[in-house]
Design a protein around this motif. Sequence first.
Motif, PDB file in Angstrom:
ATOM      1  N   ASP A 330     -15.505 -37.583   7.998  1.00  0.00           N
ATOM      2  CA  ASP A 330     -16.093 -36.319   8.441  1.00  0.00           C
ATOM      3  C   ASP A 330     -15.737 -35.184   7.500  1.00  0.00           C
ATOM      4  O   ASP A 330     -15.681 -34.025   7.899  1.00  0.00           O
ATOM      5  N   SER A 331     -15.536 -35.513   6.238  1.00  0.00           N
ATOM      6  CA  SER A 331     -15.104 -34.495   5.284  1.00  0.00           C
ATOM      7  C   SER A 331     -16.017 -33.281   5.324  1.00  0.00           C
ATOM      8  O   SER A 331     -17.240 -33.398   5.321  1.00  0.00           O
ATOM      9  N   GLY A 332     -15.389 -32.113   5.363  1.00  0.00           N
ATOM     10  CA  GLY A 332     -16.134 -30.859   5.325  1.00  0.00           C
ATOM     11  C   GLY A 332     -16.002 -30.174   3.993  1.00  0.00           C
ATOM     12  O   GLY A 332     -16.093 -28.946   3.907  1.00  0.00           O
ATOM     13  N   ALA A 333     -15.803 -30.940   2.921  1.00  0.00           N
ATOM     14  CA  ALA A 333     -15.604 -30.336   1.607  1.00  0.00           C
ATOM     15  C   ALA A 333     -16.816 -29.541   1.156  1.00  0.00           C
ATOM     16  O   ALA A 333     -16.699 -28.649   0.322  1.00  0.00           O
ATOM     17  N   ALA A 334     -17.979 -29.869   1.701  1.00  0.00           N
ATOM     18  CA  ALA A 334     -19.189 -29.150   1.314  1.00  0.00           C
ATOM     19  C   ALA A 334     -19.527 -28.022   2.284  1.00  0.00           C
ATOM     20  O   ALA A 334     -20.571 -27.396   2.153  1.00  0.00           O
ATOM     21  N   ASP A 335     -18.667 -27.770   3.234  1.00  0.00           N
ATOM     22  CA  ASP A 335     -18.979 -26.836   4.312  1.00  0.00           C
ATOM     23  C   ASP A 335     -18.317 -25.473   4.159  1.00  0.00           C
ATOM     24  O   ASP A 335     -18.152 -24.752   5.129  1.00  0.00           O
ATOM     25  N   ALA A 336     -17.913 -25.116   2.952  1.00  0.00           N
ATOM     26  CA  ALA A 336     -17.249 -23.827   2.761  1.00  0.00           C
ATOM     27  C   ALA A 336     -18.200 -22.696   3.129  1.00  0.00           C
ATOM     28  O   ALA A 336     -19.315 -22.627   2.636  1.00  0.00           O
ATOM     29  N   PRO A 337     -17.786 -21.813   4.026  1.00  0.00           N
ATOM     30  CA  PRO A 337     -18.647 -20.686   4.384  1.00  0.00           C
ATOM     31  C   PRO A 337     -18.957 -19.824   3.165  1.00  0.00           C
ATOM     32  O   PRO A 337     -18.161 -19.741   2.227  1.00  0.00           O
ATOM     33  N   ALA A 338     -20.086 -19.212   3.194  1.00  0.00           N
ATOM     34  CA  ALA A 338     -20.500 -18.362   2.089  1.00  0.00           C
ATOM     35  C   ALA A 338     -20.140 -16.911   2.376  1.00  0.00           C
ATOM     36  O   ALA A 338     -19.719 -16.546   3.474  1.00  0.00           O
ATOM     37  N   GLY A 339     -20.299 -16.083   1.361  1.00  0.00           N
ATOM     38  CA  GLY A 339     -20.174 -14.642   1.527  1.00  0.00           C
ATOM     39  C   GLY A 339     -18.759 -14.196   1.830  1.00  0.00           C
ATOM     40  O   GLY A 339     -17.775 -14.777   1.382  1.00  0.00           O
ATOM     41  N   ASP A 340     -18.665 -13.144   2.653  1.00  0.00           N
ATOM     42  CA  ASP A 340     -17.368 -12.530   2.908  1.00  0.00           C
ATOM     43  C   ASP A 340     -16.383 -13.484   3.572  1.00  0.00           C
ATOM     44  O   ASP A 340     -15.180 -13.418   3.312  1.00  0.00           O
ATOM     45  N   LEU A 341     -16.889 -14.383   4.447  1.00  0.00           N
ATOM     46  CA  LEU A 341     -15.977 -15.267   5.156  1.00  0.00           C
ATOM     47  C   LEU A 341     -15.255 -16.200   4.195  1.00  0.00           C
ATOM     48  O   LEU A 341     -14.072 -16.508   4.382  1.00  0.00           O
TER      49      LEU A 341
END
Length: 355
Positions: A330-341
Amino acid sequence: MSEPDAGPDAGPDAGPDAGPDAGPGAGPVDGLVDVHAHAVLASSEGAAGAAGPELGTSPDGRPFYRVGDYVLHGVRYAGSPFMDVDLRLAAMDETGIAVQVLSPNPLTYFGALPPTDAVAFARSHNDGLAALAGAHPDRLLACAQLPVQDVPAAVAEARRAVRDLGMVGIYLDTDPAGRTLDDRELDPLYEAVVDLDVPLFVHPSPLGAEGPPDDRRLRRFDLDLLLGFAYDETLAVAALVFGGVLERHPGLDVCVSHGGGAAAFLSGRFARAVEKRPWASEALRANGFEHYYRRIWFDTHVHDELSLELLVAHAGVDRLVFGTNFAGWDSGAADAPAGDLAGTLTANARRLLRL
């Protein structure tokens, strides 16, 4: 016991085809820090005596990983980022992760081992993990395993790991050695963590007292991982807040995995219970649930924008950090939030880790 077809995430959130999850559009974020990444060490095989751990291959060609009497089949650790640091670093580059915090495999907390064996394993594991991170100091950091069934020994190992080995945090199960996190026997450990000025990371194990989860209903559909982890993480939040851990240790920085389980969803009921139920302490009743809840750090490994929005709404953003369960199913390595967060999560992680 042997569990012939264990769920794909019975290891450190790993799957049979464990690998980085760099999906389309996963642009790099400069300086991104990942606080949720497990490692498996060849150097710690057999370090827990008869309990292992042991890597091997079954007669049918499937890999296995043995921890005590439990045998996990079908998860490929060797030749994956869990064990091959070059593969890990290449996958980090691919997904834009600048720094990663390595932590013990939740299968090998070994909370039921005799203390002598637990101390031996913790020392071996911490030596190996610290050496791995130390070989790549600009990219990898490491958290310590503790023999928590013996609290004085755990305190001593925490001090050795941080002061002598340069480890940046401590890892605990959600019910370390069968205790709840608010058990006062753990207070000397929390005091030591505060004194060492490092964070405490809390992550559940997928194993029950006899290997797989004690609740047999969780042995279907990977529910030990999908629901069981969230259950344990929610109990951890309750113990930290309701049990007075954060009240007794105001300097303690503790980070709970996977957004703290279902605590954000239940925060309204938790707050109402503090107002209405007789067990709430005077300080808890005076300050309210949210006061202590917002003192906990959480990683954002929740897989869903609406879930993340709920977490932000209830926990705030000041103590959220990016976590991936790197290389797991369930890797979330591609799920980095964009923008200010994204920038906020990175700044928060650097603050949490004292970077």
